[in-house]
Design an enzyme around this catalytic site. Structure first.
Site, PDB file in Angstrom:
ATOM      1  N   LYS A  65      -3.261  -1.465   8.883  1.00 37.42           N
ATOM      2  CA  LYS A  65      -4.463  -1.579   9.711  1.00 37.42           C
ATOM      3  C   LYS A  65      -5.614  -2.158   8.888  1.00 37.42           C
ATOM      4  CE  LYS A  65      -7.654   1.113  12.493  1.00 37.42           C
ATOM      5  NZ  LYS A  65      -8.025   2.401  13.064  1.00 37.42           N
ATOM      6  N   GLY A 116      -4.289   4.772  12.981  1.00 41.24           N
ATOM      7  CA  GLY A 116      -3.032   4.434  12.298  1.00 41.24           C
ATOM      8  C   GLY A 116      -1.851   5.226  12.828  1.00 41.24           C
ATOM      9  N   ARG A 117      -2.020   6.529  12.988  1.00 37.08           N
ATOM     10  CA  ARG A 117      -0.884   7.368  13.410  1.00 37.08           C
ATOM     11  C   ARG A 117      -0.623   7.284  14.913  1.00 37.08           C
ATOM     12  NH1 ARG A 117      -5.085   9.945  11.293  1.00 37.08           N
ATOM     13  NH2 ARG A 117      -6.329  11.379  12.540  1.00 37.08           N
ATOM     14  N   GLU A 150      -2.215  15.095  10.124  1.00 42.94           N
ATOM     15  CA  GLU A 150      -3.369  14.256   9.770  1.00 42.94           C
ATOM     16  C   GLU A 150      -4.411  14.354  10.892  1.00 42.94           C
ATOM     17  OE1 GLU A 150      -3.314   9.786   9.152  1.00 42.94           O
ATOM     18  OE2 GLU A 150      -3.151  10.401   7.074  1.00 42.94           O
ATOM     19  N   GLU A 198      -0.668   1.153  -1.723  1.00 45.24           N
ATOM     20  CA  GLU A 198       0.797   1.125  -1.698  1.00 45.24           C
ATOM     21  C   GLU A 198       1.308  -0.158  -1.033  1.00 45.24           C
ATOM     22  OE1 GLU A 198      -1.105   3.603  -0.806  1.00 45.24           O
ATOM     23  OE2 GLU A 198      -0.298   5.538  -1.487  1.00 45.24           O
ATOM     24  N   LYS A 225      -7.175   9.272  -3.253  1.00 42.84           N
ATOM     25  CA  LYS A 225      -7.093   7.814  -3.440  1.00 42.84           C
ATOM     26  C   LYS A 225      -8.107   7.359  -4.482  1.00 42.84           C
ATOM     27  CE  LYS A 225      -5.946   6.513   1.353  1.00 42.84           C
ATOM     28  NZ  LYS A 225      -6.395   5.793   2.540  1.00 42.84           N
ATOM     29  N   HIS A 248      22.570  25.369   9.185  1.00 43.94           N
ATOM     30  CA  HIS A 248      23.282  25.770   7.962  1.00 43.94           C
ATOM     31  C   HIS A 248      22.344  25.767   6.769  1.00 43.94           C
ATOM     32  CE1 HIS A 248      27.188  25.820   9.952  1.00 43.94           C
ATOM     33  NE2 HIS A 248      26.656  24.869  10.693  1.00 43.94           N
TER      34      HIS A 248
HETATM   35  O1  F6P Z   1      -4.187   7.366   3.907  1.00 41.77           O
HETATM   36  C1  F6P Z   1      -4.014   7.686   5.218  1.00 41.77           C
HETATM   37  C2  F6P Z   1      -3.957   6.462   6.082  1.00 41.77           C
HETATM   38  O2  F6P Z   1      -5.242   5.954   6.255  1.00 41.77           O
HETATM   39  C3  F6P Z   1      -3.299   6.766   7.403  1.00 41.77           C
HETATM   40  O3  F6P Z   1      -4.150   7.316   8.320  1.00 41.77           O
HETATM   41  C4  F6P Z   1      -2.761   5.442   7.769  1.00 41.77           C
HETATM   42  O4  F6P Z   1      -1.788   5.526   8.778  1.00 41.77           O
HETATM   43  C5  F6P Z   1      -2.214   4.984   6.447  1.00 41.77           C
HETATM   44  O5  F6P Z   1      -3.163   5.442   5.508  1.00 41.77           O
HETATM   45  C6  F6P Z   1      -1.997   3.506   6.284  1.00 41.77           C
HETATM   46  O6  F6P Z   1      -3.165   2.776   6.489  1.00 41.77           O
HETATM   47  P1  F6P Z   1      -3.130   1.229   6.730  1.00 41.77           P
HETATM   48  O7  F6P Z   1      -2.368   0.958   7.971  1.00 41.77           O
HETATM   49  O8  F6P Z   1      -4.566   0.798   6.822  1.00 41.77           O
HETATM   50  O9  F6P Z   1      -2.456   0.593   5.536  1.00 41.77           O
END
Ligand code: F6P
Length: 540
Positions: free
Chosen positions: A206, A267-268, A353, A212, A504, A384
């Protein structure tokens, strides 16, 4: 604003809890022979049995009164009307617009967003058809056989969950992989057997600034260029999915190869936006449209059904009942379908979240419990493993059982056995086995306490005909709206996530301290010492 615990409706529920907390499900079922049929509900292709809950009709009435008193109706209307309900980020919350049929109107800042949604869906469909038909060629002229989605959090968990859930309708000629972790192992293992000439990367973010994802995307570009040795190849092998065109260009992806969405999609809550491009590539535009139709059916149910027959409202209030009054900290989600193996992981971000918050909208600390811990595994594997604790441990863990009447892989008696196990677990949890019953079987006296099941452990059972794209959409929307229902009662913002920021920022500070000349470390003694130990092992 009044904390929910100060409302008279809360006080009434608390008093009622005192009166019913010892009631056993055995008694509740004995008192009402119709309970198992009566406390059920059907919506958007899902059937919910909520009879195995420690509730009476009065409990339900009081929970519904609380929802009314907290303004749930107005809150739902505000969300669907595109009002700025994500107050701390100053945004509307309109994932429901992503699945609204063409022709409807939803205004954000005076502009109808529905045509924009459908314009992106059309571009996604055209692109997906090109890739799926082989018309979209890689740089060396080979068709695409592998799609690697690079994203994390909402830009990963929804897509990977949907891909796994809908494999049975996916194009088996395409290999889909998902890279999320900054651990290089994730990228290395996901790509080790792939031919770069036949591989398409979807960089899903987003913000397009997430450490990452950007790190993995740079590694992917280097991996591609190591094989194809021409910058021009990036345009045939990289697609961006983002709200941030500026960062997409800065990264070096042509914005013609970008699929956009909007800041009013959290995002979620984004798996049915362009973030779902991997899903559309896997199941095709028609399948994706069916999934959106399932989401929309549940949206309409949530928007219009009276709360007493409203599945997301009931699910949300029942979770709240245990979290607030029975001190239940967690909810186990137990899909009896292997295709839903990533569903609990997906739900963890959606629920935790969203509702892992400690202050109200106005910033006042809450004096009650908010979001539960969600966890789970597909049945029967969990049986199990951790079910022992759910049956006989000291903690109360409400469970959501999810199963299907028909299997996509009807092998022998597998499905009957699977479903028999699901029904049996819910039955055993609810009714248990008394000491008298155990003793009557001739069990040695000293073993009776060990072999007794207290029961009275609540659960929902959610059933659908089979796991189709429509049903998956309805199931996800069910949980989305139950999360929202709870957040309204708790008066918390389910749509921000400030709690992820501090870690972060600290990681950005530590990254340069792990290599290069000895830095002056100004952390606590534990963090300083961990950094020194790491540096020493890495030779400085
Ligand atoms: O760190 C949490 C977050 O902001 C989530 O809410 C989001 O889904 C994820 O990181 C990834 O964010 P982006 O889509 O901006 O890379």
């Amino acid at each position: 604003m009044t904390l929910v615990t100060q409302r008279p409706e809360w006080g009434q529920l608390a008093a009622h809890y005192g009166a019913v907390k010892e009631l056993h499900l055995r008694e509740l079922f004995a008192q009402d022979a119709t309970r198992g049929e009566r406390l059920t509900l059907t919506a958007a292709g899902l059937f919910l049995d909520y009879s195995k809950h420690r509730i009476t009709d009065e409990t339900l009435g009081l929970l519904l009164n609380l929802a009314d008193a907290c303004g749930l109706r107005a809150a739902i209307d505000a969300m669907f009307a595109g009002q700025t309900i994500n107050t701390t980020e100053g945004r509307a919350v309109l994932h429901v617009a992503l699945r609204t049929p063409r022709g409807a109107t939803i205004l954000v800042d005076g502009e109808n967003v529905v045509p924009q949604v459908h314009a992106v869906l059309e571009r996604m469909a055209a692109f997906s058809n090109q890739v799926r038909s082989g018309e979209w060629k890689g740089f060396t002229g080979k068709p695409i056989r592998n799609v690697v989605n690079i994203g994390i959090g909402g830009s990963d968990l929804g897509p990977v969950m949907a891909y796994e859930a809908l494999r049975q309708v996916s194009d088996r000629n395409l290999t889909l992989r998902f890279v999320s972790n900054i651990d290089g192992t994730d990228f290395a293992e996901a790509t080790r057997d792939l031919d770069p000439q036949e591989t398409l990367f979807l960089v899903a973010s987003k913000t397009f600034t997430t450490l990452e994802t950007m790190t993995n995307a740079r590694t992917a570009r280097a991996w591609l260029l190591a094989a194809l040795a021409d910058e021009a190849s990036v345009a045939r092998h990289f697609v961006a999915i983002s709200t941030n065109a500026k960062e997409v260009s800065a990264f070096g992806i042509d914005t013609n190869n970008m699929f956009g969405f909007w800041d009013w999609v959290g995002g979620r809550y984004s798996m049915d936006s362009a973030i779902g491009l991997s899903t559309m590539l896997a199941i095709g535009p028609e399948g994706f449209g069916r999934m959106l139709a399932g989401f929309h059916a549940m949206d309409e149910h949530f928007r219009t059904a009276p709360f007493g027959q409203n599945m997301p409202v009931l699910l949300g209030l029942l979770n709240l009942w245990y979290g607030e009054f029975f001190d239940a900290d967690t909810v186990a989600v137990l899909p009896y379908d292997q295709y839903l193996k990533r569903f609990p992981a997906y739900l963890q971000q959606l629920t935790m979240e969203s509702n892992g918050k400690r202050v109200t909208h106005s910033g006042e600390p809450v004096d009650y419990q908010t979001g539960a811990i969600f966890w789970g595994e597909p049945g029967t594997n969990g049986q199990h493993s951790f079910y022992q604790l759910i049956h006989q441990g000291t903690k109360l863990i409400p469970c959501d059982f999810i199963g299907f009447l028909h299997s996509h892989n009807p092998l022998g008696a597998h499905h009957d056995m699977l479903m028999a196990n699901m029904f049996a677990q819910a039955e055993a949890l609810a009714f248990g086995k008394t000491a008298q019953e155990v003793a009557a079987e001739g069990t040695k006296a000293e073993l009776v306490p060990h072999r007794t099941f207290p029961g009275n452990r609540p659960s929902n059972t959610i059933l659908a005909e089979r796991l189709t794209p429509e049903v998956l959409g309805a199931l996800v929307a069910l949980y989305e709206h139950s999360v929202f229902t709870q957040s309204v009662v708790w008066d918390i913002n389910a749509f921000d996530q400030w709690g992820v920021e501090l870690g972060k920022v600290l990681a950005q500070r530590i990254i340069p301290e792990l290599s290069g000349p000895e830095p002056e470390l100004r952390h606590d003694s534990s963090t300083n010492s961990l950094i020194r130990r790491y540096r020493a092992a890495r030779g400085g």
